[in-house]
Scaffold this active site. Structure first.
Site, PDB file in Angstrom:
ATOM      1  N   PHE A   1     -21.398  33.176 -53.938  1.00  0.00           N
ATOM      2  CA  PHE A   1     -22.241  34.346 -54.168  1.00  0.00           C
ATOM      3  C   PHE A   1     -23.262  34.127 -55.271  1.00  0.00           C
ATOM      4  CE2 PHE A   1     -18.687  35.361 -57.056  1.00  0.00           C
ATOM      5  CZ  PHE A   1     -19.368  35.758 -58.184  1.00  0.00           C
TER       6      PHE A   1
ATOM      7  N   ASP B   1     -21.401  15.825 -52.899  1.00  0.00           N
ATOM      8  CA  ASP B   1     -20.699  16.776 -52.045  1.00  0.00           C
ATOM      9  C   ASP B   1     -19.209  16.805 -52.396  1.00  0.00           C
ATOM     10  OD1 ASP B   1     -20.501  18.306 -49.337  1.00  0.00           O
ATOM     11  OD2 ASP B   1     -18.969  16.734 -49.230  1.00  0.00           O
ATOM     12  N   VAL B   2     -18.656  17.995 -52.494  1.00  0.00           N
ATOM     13  CA  VAL B   2     -17.303  18.132 -53.026  1.00  0.00           C
ATOM     14  C   VAL B   2     -16.261  17.458 -52.122  1.00  0.00           C
ATOM     15  CG1 VAL B   2     -16.925  20.429 -52.009  1.00  0.00           C
ATOM     16  CG2 VAL B   2     -15.698  19.779 -54.062  1.00  0.00           C
TER      17      VAL B   2
ATOM     18  N   SER C   1     -16.730  24.665 -59.590  1.00  0.00           N
ATOM     19  CA  SER C   1     -16.844  25.849 -60.433  1.00  0.00           C
ATOM     20  C   SER C   1     -17.990  25.665 -61.416  1.00  0.00           C
ATOM     21  CB  SER C   1     -15.552  26.100 -61.216  1.00  0.00           C
ATOM     22  OG  SER C   1     -15.751  27.141 -62.162  1.00  0.00           O
TER      23      SER C   1
ATOM     24  N   ASP D   1      -9.643  33.671 -51.661  1.00  0.00           N
ATOM     25  CA  ASP D   1      -9.650  33.484 -50.202  1.00  0.00           C
ATOM     26  C   ASP D   1      -8.349  32.925 -49.629  1.00  0.00           C
ATOM     27  OD1 ASP D   1      -9.769  30.716 -50.843  1.00  0.00           O
ATOM     28  OD2 ASP D   1     -11.960  30.741 -50.792  1.00  0.00           O
TER      29      ASP D   1
ATOM     30  N   HIS E   1      -8.214  35.438 -60.318  1.00  0.00           N
ATOM     31  CA  HIS E   1      -8.985  36.622 -59.904  1.00  0.00           C
ATOM     32  C   HIS E   1      -8.279  37.383 -58.787  1.00  0.00           C
ATOM     33  CE1 HIS E   1     -13.049  34.928 -61.601  1.00  0.00           C
ATOM     34  NE2 HIS E   1     -12.182  35.242 -62.535  1.00  0.00           N
TER      35      HIS E   1
END
Ligand SMILES: [Zn+2]
Length: 254
Positions: free
Chosen positions: A35, A236-237, A194, A105, A120
């Site tokens: 987001f 790229d992760v 993060s 998620d 969270h």
């Protein structure tokens, strides 16, 4: 700062405790937008303070749930990706003590990670703040569908609140404590996807470093730790974590 994946692999091999700290970036390959990315994210068309605030849930649960109900259905359709899988594999091999995540998620749990601290909260269940009655996501979605106004309620008729941390709410204290404990014991805090800007995860690299551990970044975006981390992989992760696992395999090979 070392960019070499082999150096990070050696550091992980020699560590007594490695802990992962993950954010939205690890779920992007699963099709869940970050987001924070302008224009593309969840909040592009809404004011988060208006819909995701505890006062919004209290004042207008119907509007609150019309937004969240759809969002939860969307999240339930997503699947873990190979980056989640690498962390599962590291834990299985005894190389990772746990995952601290900002993500709500549930993808780390669904991938198979055993020790997951969700600072969270999670979409996995919703609770009644009056009597504590809790229901899992499937049941909550059923109650949304069965209600005339789309508000899921407990058996006594109170509106349920998702067990995600809304704006204006306290963070879950037990999760916070577990996160600090893990971070303080870690020789390596592996920060994946993060931006390390949101409380409480913004504090955790400092906790690790103050206790003699090092911070490793696996993220493509900027973080406040870019100048202080011992290691950084900024591609790229999924590719970076798979590369890390391959490098560990190389070290273990006879
Ligand atoms: Zn109730």
């Amino acid at each position: 700062m070392a960019r070499d994946v082999l150096e990070l692999a050696r550091r992980i091999r020699d560590a007594r405790s490695v802990v992962a700290l993950t954010g939205a970036g690890i779920s992007v390959p699963s099709g869940i937008p970050d987001f924070r990315s302008p224009g593309t994210g969840l909040w592009a068309n809404v004011d988060p303070m208006e819909v995701a605030h505890i006062d919004a849930w209290r004042a207008d649960p119907e509007r609150f749930w019309s937004f969240y109900g759809e969002r939860f259905v969307g999240l339930r359709e997503k699947a873990p990706n190979s980056a989640h899988d690498v962390l599962v594999e590291l834990e299985r091999r005894g190389r990772l003590d746990g995952v601290i995540t900002q993500n709500i998620d549930t993808l780390h749990r669904r991938a198979g990670s055993q020790v997951v601290v969700e600072v969270h909260g999670t979409i996995e269940h919703s609770s009644c703040l009056v009597d504590g009655e809790a229901h899992d996501l499937d049941e909550v979605l059923e109650r949304i569908g069965a209600a005339d106004d789309g508000v899921p309620r407990c058996d006594a008729g109170h509106p349920l609140k998702p067990d995600v941390v809304l704006f204006g709410e306290m963070l879950p204290e037990d999760a916070l404590q577990r996160a600090y404990d893990l971070a303080s014991r870690a020789d390596v805090l592996l920060c994946v996807g993060s931006s390390l800007e949101v409380h409480p995860v913004a504090q955790l690299p400092g906790v690790t470093q103050a206790n003699g551990g090092v911070v490793a970044l696996v993220t493509s975006g900027p973080t406040p730790w870019d100048g202080r981390a011992a290691h950084r992989l900024d591609g790229d992760v999924v590719e970076e974590l798979e590369g890390l696992l391959a490098a560990l395999d190389g070290l273990d090979a006879p």
